[in-house]
Design a protein around this motif. Structure first.
Motif, PDB file in Angstrom:
ATOM      1  N   LEU A  93       2.974   1.836  -3.279  1.00 28.20           N
ATOM      2  CA  LEU A  93       2.175   2.377  -4.376  1.00 28.20           C
ATOM      3  C   LEU A  93       1.828   3.844  -4.151  1.00 28.20           C
ATOM      4  CD1 LEU A  93      -0.228  -0.631  -5.071  1.00 28.20           C
ATOM      5  CD2 LEU A  93       1.670   0.143  -6.506  1.00 28.20           C
ATOM      6  N   HIS A 106       2.757   6.857  -6.568  1.00 26.96           N
ATOM      7  CA  HIS A 106       1.631   7.577  -7.195  1.00 26.96           C
ATOM      8  C   HIS A 106       1.712   9.081  -6.941  1.00 26.96           C
ATOM      9  CE1 HIS A 106      -2.365   8.082  -8.892  1.00 26.96           C
ATOM     10  NE2 HIS A 106      -2.674   8.841  -7.847  1.00 26.96           N
ATOM     11  N   ILE A 112       0.831  -1.204   0.000  1.00 27.72           N
ATOM     12  CA  ILE A 112       0.000   0.000   0.000  1.00 27.72           C
ATOM     13  C   ILE A 112       0.867   1.255   0.000  1.00 27.72           C
ATOM     14  CG2 ILE A 112      -1.647   1.363   1.345  1.00 27.72           C
ATOM     15  CD1 ILE A 112      -2.854  -1.271   2.326  1.00 27.72           C
ATOM     16  N   ILE A 150      -0.802   5.254 -10.261  1.00 24.42           N
ATOM     17  CA  ILE A 150      -1.388   3.922 -10.110  1.00 24.42           C
ATOM     18  C   ILE A 150      -2.447   3.743 -11.193  1.00 24.42           C
ATOM     19  CG2 ILE A 150      -2.645   2.359  -8.584  1.00 24.42           C
ATOM     20  CD1 ILE A 150      -1.549   3.911  -6.222  1.00 24.42           C
ATOM     21  N   ALA A 191      -1.653  -5.637  -8.032  1.00 23.97           N
ATOM     22  CA  ALA A 191      -1.700  -5.625  -6.568  1.00 23.97           C
ATOM     23  C   ALA A 191      -2.731  -6.622  -6.051  1.00 23.97           C
ATOM     24  CB  ALA A 191      -2.009  -4.223  -6.059  1.00 23.97           C
ATOM     25  N   VAL A 192      -3.870  -6.726  -6.741  1.00 27.30           N
ATOM     26  CA  VAL A 192      -4.903  -7.685  -6.354  1.00 27.30           C
ATOM     27  C   VAL A 192      -4.376  -9.113  -6.497  1.00 27.30           C
ATOM     28  CG1 VAL A 192      -7.162  -8.630  -6.970  1.00 27.30           C
ATOM     29  CG2 VAL A 192      -6.823  -6.157  -6.885  1.00 27.30           C
ATOM     30  N   ARG A 240      -1.450  -1.682 -12.428  1.00 29.38           N
ATOM     31  CA  ARG A 240      -0.866  -1.806 -11.093  1.00 29.38           C
ATOM     32  C   ARG A 240      -1.906  -2.235 -10.066  1.00 29.38           C
ATOM     33  NH1 ARG A 240       3.200   2.894  -9.704  1.00 29.38           N
ATOM     34  NH2 ARG A 240       4.630   1.200  -9.248  1.00 29.38           N
ATOM     35  N   ILE A 241      -3.150  -1.802 -10.266  1.00 29.40           N
ATOM     36  CA  ILE A 241      -4.214  -2.209  -9.350  1.00 29.40           C
ATOM     37  C   ILE A 241      -4.491  -3.703  -9.499  1.00 29.40           C
ATOM     38  CG2 ILE A 241      -6.669  -1.967  -8.807  1.00 29.40           C
ATOM     39  CD1 ILE A 241      -6.439   0.980  -9.631  1.00 29.40           C
ATOM     40  N   PRO A 295      -4.621   1.027 -14.035  1.00 26.94           N
ATOM     41  CA  PRO A 295      -5.342  -0.254 -13.934  1.00 26.94           C
ATOM     42  C   PRO A 295      -4.411  -1.458 -13.813  1.00 26.94           C
ATOM     43  CG  PRO A 295      -6.299   1.135 -15.638  1.00 26.94           C
ATOM     44  CD  PRO A 295      -5.043   1.812 -15.204  1.00 26.94           C
TER      45      PRO A 295
END
Length: 321
Positions: A285, A289, A282, A300, A308-309, A304-305, A302
């Motif tokens: 990032l 960002h 967290i 950040i 991360a998921v 990278r999101i 899409p």
């Protein structure tokens, strides 16, 4: 108990386990901040080991003051005379030295997020091995094939997050930096297990953290003098003046180490590392960002999101199976 799975502490402690996990997340968020502050301080020190020395020194002084107030009896001659001084007194601090110094080197070369992600992978791999084989006095946990699936998800997430990404180093060197991050990332779980064993031996989380930092400070004192032949630093660099917050990384390091030592007996190696890792992701990032602490902005998006998921999914699989 040490090395127990999440279900164990959850059943025993009820909702209190979520507070412990939150503390682990907050402790993990301190790591990217510590690394970024150290990278800033290195502009004034112009030497990696000097930067690490002052980070450890500040943490040592802070922990000494806290222990002097709360653990006065630990500074008595009778206490020190009763100890056997096994390896756990010394190696935890040395592992911290290598991890901190390597992060200072990695951050400006591969960015905060990638530094976090590659070290995270190393942490989970070695954390899994500590749980499986019961290294460093941890309680062994049966290996499950889904553990390997979790590690693979971590690796996939790393690849997806950084595919087509232009790193701050040439292609011929980028892999070396990533492998260095993987190796150094293996040190925090080992350090946590060793420091936790010391904490049980001397019956004090705070004093174990102090000993770990003290050993690291002593080692860095000699390393800095041998390698750089000085301990001095500049008060100005590139038109910027040195500020008090440049010395705060040691406090963040003390928070991270102390939190891990405190949580491991209740959450076990895997969940303690998972909580800290989630916090690191967290904060890493967020630093990228918003371009915090003078670092270049890396928004950040899409990709990278999603990455991360994937990474968090891998961490959760490692925990729940």
């Amino acid at each position: 108990m040490p090395g127990s799975k999440a279900s164990g502490p959850t059943k025993k402690a009820g909702n209190a386990v979520y507070l412990l996990i939150l503390l682990g997340v907050l402790g993990g968020m301190a790591v990217p901040l510590q690394t970024s502050i150290n990278a800033e301080f290195s502009r004034f020190s112009r030497a990696v080991f000097i930067t690490s020395f002052y980070s450890f020194l500040v943490g040592t002084i802070a922990l000494f003051a806290v222990n002097l107030a709360l653990n006065t009896e630990k500074f008595s001659a009778s206490f020190f005379g009763a100890q056997d001084y096994s390896y756990i007194w010394f190696v935890g601090g040395l592992m911290g030295v290598v991890f901190l110094t390597a992060n200072i080197v990695l951050l400006p070369r591969i960015g905060a997020a990638l530094t976090v992600i590659v070290t995270v992978t190393g942490q989970m791999i070695i954390g899994l091995m500590i749980d499986t084989f019961g290294w460093f006095e941890a309680v062994p946990q049966p290996f499950h094939p889904m553990h390997l699936a979790g590690v693979m998800l971590l690796i996939i997430g790393i690849i997806y997050m950084n595919i087509n990404k232009k790193l701050a180093v040439g292609k011929q060197h980028s892999r070396a930096w990533v492998f260095l991050g993987l190796f150094t990332g293996m040190l925090p779980p080992m350090q946590t297990a060793v420091n936790s064993a010391l904490s049980r031996e001397i019956d004090s989380t705070l004093f174990a953290a102090f000993i770990s930092f003290l050993m690291g400070t002593i080692a860095l004192f000699f390393i800095a003098l041998i390698v750089h032949r000085r301990l001095s630093f500049n008060f100005k660099a590139g038109g910027t003046s040195l500020k008090p917050w440049h010395f705060s990384s040691g406090l963040l390091g003390a928070l991270y180490i102390g939190m891990n030592i405190l949580l491991m007996p209740y959450l076990g190696v895997t969940l303690t590392m998972m909580s800290a890792i989630f916090g690191q992701i967290i904060m890493g990032l967020l630093i990228d960002h918003f371009g915090l602490l003078g670092l270049p902005k890396q928004p950040i998006g899409p990709r990278r999101i999603i990455a991360a998921v994937i990474i968090v999914s891998g961490i959760l699989i490692l925990q729940f199976f």
